[in-house]
Motif scaffolding. Structure first.
Motif, PDB file in Angstrom:
ATOM      1  N   HIS A 107      -9.505   0.771  17.370  1.00 47.60           N
ATOM      2  CA  HIS A 107      -8.889  -0.334  16.616  1.00 47.60           C
ATOM      3  C   HIS A 107      -9.737  -0.750  15.424  1.00 47.60           C
ATOM      4  N   TYR A 108     -11.042  -0.594  15.493  1.00 52.70           N
ATOM      5  CA  TYR A 108     -11.902  -1.049  14.389  1.00 52.70           C
ATOM      6  C   TYR A 108     -11.830  -0.113  13.183  1.00 52.70           C
ATOM      7  N   ARG A 109     -11.111   1.004  13.327  1.00 52.76           N
ATOM      8  CA  ARG A 109     -10.935   1.926  12.205  1.00 52.76           C
ATOM      9  C   ARG A 109      -9.697   1.579  11.374  1.00 52.76           C
ATOM     10  N   TYR A 110      -8.986   0.532  11.749  1.00 57.19           N
ATOM     11  CA  TYR A 110      -7.757   0.158  11.061  1.00 57.19           C
ATOM     12  C   TYR A 110      -7.974  -1.137  10.295  1.00 57.19           C
TER      13      TYR A 110
ATOM     14  N   LYS B  98      -7.015  -8.725  28.622  1.00 60.93           N
ATOM     15  CA  LYS B  98      -7.362  -7.305  28.507  1.00 60.93           C
ATOM     16  C   LYS B  98      -7.734  -6.959  27.077  1.00 60.93           C
ATOM     17  N   GLU B  99      -8.420  -5.837  26.936  1.00 64.49           N
ATOM     18  CA  GLU B  99      -8.803  -5.374  25.602  1.00 64.49           C
ATOM     19  C   GLU B  99      -7.598  -4.758  24.891  1.00 64.49           C
ATOM     20  N   ARG B 100      -7.674  -4.758  23.578  1.00 71.34           N
ATOM     21  CA  ARG B 100      -6.635  -4.111  22.795  1.00 71.34           C
ATOM     22  C   ARG B 100      -6.738  -2.607  23.000  1.00 71.34           C
ATOM     23  N   GLU B 101      -5.611  -1.965  23.263  1.00 71.67           N
ATOM     24  CA  GLU B 101      -5.616  -0.527  23.495  1.00 71.67           C
ATOM     25  C   GLU B 101      -4.627   0.185  22.578  1.00 71.67           C
ATOM     26  N   GLY B 102      -4.996   1.387  22.201  1.00 65.11           N
ATOM     27  CA  GLY B 102      -4.103   2.207  21.398  1.00 65.11           C
ATOM     28  C   GLY B 102      -2.976   2.750  22.251  1.00 65.11           C
TER      29      GLY B 102
ATOM     30  N   LEU C 140       0.850  -1.185   0.000  1.00 65.97           N
ATOM     31  CA  LEU C 140       0.000   0.000   0.000  1.00 65.97           C
ATOM     32  C   LEU C 140       0.888   1.237   0.000  1.00 65.97           C
ATOM     33  N   SER C 141       0.262   2.369  -0.251  1.00 65.81           N
ATOM     34  CA  SER C 141       1.008   3.634  -0.262  1.00 65.81           C
ATOM     35  C   SER C 141       1.183   4.102   1.173  1.00 65.81           C
ATOM     36  N   PHE C 142       2.291   3.701   1.766  1.00 63.59           N
ATOM     37  CA  PHE C 142       2.518   3.919   3.194  1.00 63.59           C
ATOM     38  C   PHE C 142       2.299   5.372   3.601  1.00 63.59           C
ATOM     39  N   ASP C 143       2.769   6.293   2.779  1.00 63.37           N
ATOM     40  CA  ASP C 143       2.689   7.709   3.171  1.00 63.37           C
ATOM     41  C   ASP C 143       1.282   8.270   3.051  1.00 63.37           C
ATOM     42  N   GLY C 144       0.315   7.423   2.686  1.00 66.64           N
ATOM     43  CA  GLY C 144      -1.070   7.866   2.630  1.00 66.64           C
ATOM     44  C   GLY C 144      -1.896   7.400   3.809  1.00 66.64           C
ATOM     45  N   TYR C 145      -1.246   6.789   4.808  1.00 62.49           N
ATOM     46  CA  TYR C 145      -1.977   6.172   5.909  1.00 62.49           C
ATOM     47  C   TYR C 145      -1.545   6.705   7.271  1.00 62.49           C
ATOM     48  N   THR C 146      -2.533   6.887   8.135  1.00 63.46           N
ATOM     49  CA  THR C 146      -2.251   7.029   9.555  1.00 63.46           C
ATOM     50  C   THR C 146      -1.762   5.676  10.060  1.00 63.46           C
ATOM     51  N   MET C 147      -0.758   5.714  10.912  1.00 66.10           N
ATOM     52  CA  MET C 147      -0.214   4.484  11.476  1.00 66.10           C
ATOM     53  C   MET C 147      -0.324   4.518  12.994  1.00 66.10           C
ATOM     54  N   ALA C 148      -0.424   3.352  13.578  1.00 69.71           N
ATOM     55  CA  ALA C 148      -0.564   3.308  15.035  1.00 69.71           C
ATOM     56  C   ALA C 148       0.012   2.016  15.592  1.00 69.71           C
ATOM     57  N   TRP C 149       0.350   2.088  16.862  1.00 68.98           N
ATOM     58  CA  TRP C 149       0.724   0.922  17.648  1.00 68.98           C
ATOM     59  C   TRP C 149      -0.386   0.654  18.659  1.00 68.98           C
ATOM     60  N   PHE C 150      -0.797  -0.600  18.711  1.00 62.65           N
ATOM     61  CA  PHE C 150      -1.744  -1.061  19.708  1.00 62.65           C
ATOM     62  C   PHE C 150      -1.062  -2.141  20.531  1.00 62.65           C
ATOM     63  N   ARG C 151      -1.610  -2.447  21.687  1.00 67.00           N
ATOM     64  CA  ARG C 151      -1.097  -3.551  22.479  1.00 67.00           C
ATOM     65  C   ARG C 151      -2.252  -4.277  23.159  1.00 67.00           C
ATOM     66  N   GLN C 152      -1.993  -5.538  23.434  1.00 64.91           N
ATOM     67  CA  GLN C 152      -3.000  -6.338  24.111  1.00 64.91           C
ATOM     68  C   GLN C 152      -2.315  -7.300  25.064  1.00 64.91           C
ATOM     69  N   ALA C 153      -2.667  -7.168  26.317  1.00 61.09           N
ATOM     70  CA  ALA C 153      -2.157  -8.083  27.341  1.00 61.09           C
ATOM     71  C   ALA C 153      -3.190  -9.182  27.566  1.00 61.09           C
TER      72      ALA C 153
END
Length: 127
Positions: free
Chosen positions: A111-114, A43-47, A27-40
């Motif tokens: 997370h559901y927006r990614y 627990k729920e996945r969190e931004g 994909l065109s990387f520079d056209g996307y918002t990027m994020a890190w999430f984590r999940q323990a």
């Protein structure tokens, strides 16, 4: 085909540092918002942190502010997360995600927006 591949996780003592990387293809990387999430476990996945398509805006969850730094290199299609002063509560599987460039301060951590995700890299912080 879009591929999102994280690396850099590991086991570190409390107070230590790690740098996570995420390489994206298909994909065109520079056209996307990027994020890190984590999940323990249990627990729920969190931004954890997000960054706009050009790196001009960054977002952090309160628990990592001042300790983590997100950055991106659009020429290398790579996202980074520099983590310092790690705590046992940072232990989790960390995921990289690519989403719409319209994501901003009120939505970067939904997370559901990614639509695109990596398989994750484990970070374990021992006390």
């Amino acid at each position: 085909q879009v591929q999102v591949v994280e690396s850099g996780g590991g086991v570190v003592q409390a107070g230590g540092s790690l740098r996570l990387s995420c390489t994206v293809s298909g994909l065109s990387f520079d056209g996307y918002t990027m994020a890190w999430f984590r999940q323990a476990p249990g627990k729920e996945r969190e931004g954890v942190s997000g960054i706009s398509w050009n790196g001009g805006r960054t977002y952090y969850t309160d628990s990592v502010k001042g300790r983590f730094t997100i950055s991106r290199d659009n020429a290398k299609n790579t996202l980074y997360l520099q983590m310092h002063s790690l705590k046992p509560e940072d232990t989790a599987m960390y995921y990289c995600a690519a989403g719409s460039p319209s994501l901003g301060s009120g939505s970067w951590n939904l997370h559901y927006r990614y639509p695109y995700w990596g398989q994750g890299t484990q970070v374990t912080v021992s006390s």
